[in-house]
Design a protein around this motif. Sequence first.
Motif, PDB file in Angstrom:
ATOM      1  N   ARG A 151       0.818  -1.216   0.000  1.00  0.00           N
ATOM      2  CA  ARG A 151       0.000   0.000   0.000  1.00  0.00           C
ATOM      3  C   ARG A 151       0.850   1.263   0.000  1.00  0.00           C
ATOM      4  N   THR A 152       2.109   1.140   0.346  1.00  0.00           N
ATOM      5  CA  THR A 152       2.988   2.316   0.478  1.00  0.00           C
ATOM      6  C   THR A 152       4.028   2.407  -0.625  1.00  0.00           C
ATOM      7  N   LEU A 153       4.112   1.419  -1.484  1.00  0.00           N
ATOM      8  CA  LEU A 153       5.173   1.383  -2.486  1.00  0.00           C
ATOM      9  C   LEU A 153       4.784   2.196  -3.732  1.00  0.00           C
ATOM     10  N   PRO A 154       5.739   2.889  -4.346  1.00  0.00           N
ATOM     11  CA  PRO A 154       5.449   3.724  -5.519  1.00  0.00           C
ATOM     12  C   PRO A 154       5.376   2.923  -6.816  1.00  0.00           C
ATOM     13  N   VAL A 155       4.566   1.868  -6.804  1.00  0.00           N
ATOM     14  CA  VAL A 155       4.414   1.019  -7.989  1.00  0.00           C
ATOM     15  C   VAL A 155       3.165   1.427  -8.754  1.00  0.00           C
ATOM     16  N   ASP A 156       3.178   1.172 -10.043  1.00  0.00           N
ATOM     17  CA  ASP A 156       2.011   1.482 -10.872  1.00  0.00           C
ATOM     18  C   ASP A 156       0.954   0.385 -10.797  1.00  0.00           C
ATOM     19  N   ALA A 157       1.386  -0.839 -10.583  1.00  0.00           N
ATOM     20  CA  ALA A 157       0.450  -1.964 -10.541  1.00  0.00           C
ATOM     21  C   ALA A 157       1.000  -3.051  -9.636  1.00  0.00           C
ATOM     22  N   ILE A 158       0.101  -3.840  -9.081  1.00  0.00           N
ATOM     23  CA  ILE A 158       0.457  -4.967  -8.219  1.00  0.00           C
ATOM     24  C   ILE A 158      -0.189  -6.217  -8.776  1.00  0.00           C
ATOM     25  N   ILE A 159       0.613  -7.281  -8.903  1.00  0.00           N
ATOM     26  CA  ILE A 159       0.064  -8.600  -9.206  1.00  0.00           C
ATOM     27  C   ILE A 159       0.016  -9.356  -7.884  1.00  0.00           C
TER      28      ILE A 159
ATOM     29  N   GLY B 162      -6.937   0.735   0.376  1.00  0.00           N
ATOM     30  CA  GLY B 162      -5.709   1.463   0.667  1.00  0.00           C
ATOM     31  C   GLY B 162      -4.649   1.377  -0.410  1.00  0.00           C
ATOM     32  N   TYR B 163      -4.984   0.787  -1.570  1.00  0.00           N
ATOM     33  CA  TYR B 163      -3.993   0.642  -2.633  1.00  0.00           C
ATOM     34  C   TYR B 163      -4.017   1.811  -3.615  1.00  0.00           C
ATOM     35  N   GLY B 164      -4.867   2.782  -3.367  1.00  0.00           N
ATOM     36  CA  GLY B 164      -4.861   4.006  -4.157  1.00  0.00           C
ATOM     37  C   GLY B 164      -5.084   3.762  -5.630  1.00  0.00           C
ATOM     38  N   ALA B 165      -4.297   4.465  -6.446  1.00  0.00           N
ATOM     39  CA  ALA B 165      -4.450   4.378  -7.896  1.00  0.00           C
ATOM     40  C   ALA B 165      -3.714   3.197  -8.503  1.00  0.00           C
ATOM     41  N   ARG B 166      -3.018   2.426  -7.677  1.00  0.00           N
ATOM     42  CA  ARG B 166      -2.285   1.275  -8.206  1.00  0.00           C
ATOM     43  C   ARG B 166      -3.270   0.274  -8.823  1.00  0.00           C
ATOM     44  N   MET B 167      -2.910  -0.234  -9.997  1.00  0.00           N
ATOM     45  CA  MET B 167      -3.763  -1.242 -10.620  1.00  0.00           C
ATOM     46  C   MET B 167      -3.639  -2.542  -9.844  1.00  0.00           C
ATOM     47  N   LYS B 168      -4.757  -3.184  -9.578  1.00  0.00           N
ATOM     48  CA  LYS B 168      -4.804  -4.404  -8.764  1.00  0.00           C
ATOM     49  C   LYS B 168      -5.149  -5.596  -9.658  1.00  0.00           C
ATOM     50  N   ILE B 169      -4.166  -6.471  -9.845  1.00  0.00           N
ATOM     51  CA  ILE B 169      -4.312  -7.639 -10.714  1.00  0.00           C
ATOM     52  C   ILE B 169      -4.142  -8.892  -9.861  1.00  0.00           C
ATOM     53  N   VAL B 170      -5.070  -9.828  -9.969  1.00  0.00           N
ATOM     54  CA  VAL B 170      -4.982 -11.081  -9.220  1.00  0.00           C
ATOM     55  C   VAL B 170      -4.540 -12.194 -10.166  1.00  0.00           C
ATOM     56  N   ARG B 171      -3.375 -12.787  -9.861  1.00  0.00           N
ATOM     57  CA  ARG B 171      -2.951 -13.958 -10.647  1.00  0.00           C
ATOM     58  C   ARG B 171      -3.453 -15.226  -9.959  1.00  0.00           C
ATOM     59  N   ILE B 172      -4.303 -15.944 -10.659  1.00  0.00           N
ATOM     60  CA  ILE B 172      -4.875 -17.178 -10.125  1.00  0.00           C
ATOM     61  C   ILE B 172      -3.986 -18.365 -10.480  1.00  0.00           C
ATOM     62  N   ASN B 173      -4.319 -19.512  -9.913  1.00  0.00           N
ATOM     63  CA  ASN B 173      -3.701 -20.753 -10.352  1.00  0.00           C
ATOM     64  C   ASN B 173      -4.348 -21.192 -11.664  1.00  0.00           C
ATOM     65  N   ALA B 174      -3.644 -21.980 -12.417  1.00  0.00           N
ATOM     66  CA  ALA B 174      -4.162 -22.458 -13.702  1.00  0.00           C
ATOM     67  C   ALA B 174      -5.486 -23.188 -13.491  1.00  0.00           C
ATOM     68  N   LEU B 175      -6.373 -23.069 -14.453  1.00  0.00           N
ATOM     69  CA  LEU B 175      -7.693 -23.654 -14.319  1.00  0.00           C
ATOM     70  C   LEU B 175      -7.675 -25.183 -14.300  1.00  0.00           C
ATOM     71  N   ASN B 176      -6.586 -25.796 -14.730  1.00  0.00           N
ATOM     72  CA  ASN B 176      -6.504 -27.254 -14.689  1.00  0.00           C
ATOM     73  C   ASN B 176      -5.904 -27.762 -13.380  1.00  0.00           C
ATOM     74  N   THR B 177      -5.739 -26.857 -12.392  1.00  0.00           N
ATOM     75  CA  THR B 177      -5.302 -27.263 -11.061  1.00  0.00           C
ATOM     76  C   THR B 177      -6.513 -27.341 -10.131  1.00  0.00           C
ATOM     77  N   GLU B 178      -6.326 -27.867  -8.962  1.00  0.00           N
ATOM     78  CA  GLU B 178      -7.438 -28.016  -8.016  1.00  0.00           C
ATOM     79  C   GLU B 178      -7.892 -26.687  -7.428  1.00  0.00           C
ATOM     80  N   TRP B 179      -7.075 -25.625  -7.597  1.00  0.00           N
ATOM     81  CA  TRP B 179      -7.410 -24.329  -7.004  1.00  0.00           C
ATOM     82  C   TRP B 179      -7.927 -23.319  -8.027  1.00  0.00           C
ATOM     83  N   GLY B 180      -7.670 -23.539  -9.298  1.00  0.00           N
ATOM     84  CA  GLY B 180      -7.881 -22.517 -10.308  1.00  0.00           C
ATOM     85  C   GLY B 180      -9.311 -22.001 -10.418  1.00  0.00           C
ATOM     86  N   GLU B 181     -10.266 -22.899 -10.502  1.00  0.00           N
ATOM     87  CA  GLU B 181     -11.652 -22.459 -10.697  1.00  0.00           C
ATOM     88  C   GLU B 181     -12.142 -21.651  -9.496  1.00  0.00           C
TER      89      GLU B 181
END
Length: 285
Positions: free
Chosen positions: A26-34, A61-80
């Motif tokens: 939340r405090t880092l000067p990054v443009d986007a977070i994965i 609290g992440y401000g203007a930083r783009m928020k991207i969620v990387r999921i597990n692959a859909l062929n894994t038990e967690w992906g869906e």
Amino acid sequence: MTTAARPLRSVLYIPASKERALEKARTLPVDAIIFDLEDAVAPDEKMAARDTLAAALATGGYGARMKIVRINALNTEWGEADARAAAGMGADAVLLPKADTPADLDALAALTSDLPLWAMMETPLGMLNAAAIAAHDRLEGMVMGTNDLAKDMGARFRADRLPLMGGLSLCLLAAKAHGVAIVDGVYNAFKDDEGLAAECAQGRDMGFDGKTLIHPAQVAIANAAFSPTPEDIDLAARQIAAYDAAIAAGEAVAVVDGKIVENLHVATARETLAKSEAIKAMMAE
């Protein structure tokens, strides 16, 4: 701010299972977070990480930083379950690992409502299908996964990344042809500032929008590399002014610093100024 207008100079991976890292981001000067549910999370922590991330994004609290969620692959038990959860987390996009074909994005789209999709480009098949993947109507961004690509290719590390150039170029062309964002792969030696700066410069000169990062110590170097310099901004302003004056005088071209300025140069100059303003706007938020 639309994806096209967002600065993406620095795109930092954060383990979704680490509350301290989620807080620090939340405090880092990054443009986007994965926010990573995949490689950065151990198998026995993946379900808990999903809940930890949902709580962090709900807190905000992440401000203007783009928020991207990387999921597990859909062929894994967690992906869906990851995909369904990501659709309700208030993220800006969901990132699919190992995108091989547009059908992979179709499967993700069916689970995520209208959440924008991003694709990890990290397999040989993904390279060969880059144009079709970039053309997907829900895709808004591509991320190069150079470590996985190098592994699958059996390529050796070279500072000039020559073995990866074919794949990097295919994905760049695909992204530019279809107007989607594209960010370069990570630089693994996070204490090697000189090497990182060189690879950022290479990626910037190739046309990438920014670089994915694995450590906060890399942020300042990436931000600097992918930002217009004062000299860039000054030249862009002078090119536009000179070209406008030439057009007003009935001429088709202008000359600035001894070089011809045509409409294509002016288009690039306007993009430079727009990027500079977008960065200023983001930093002010």
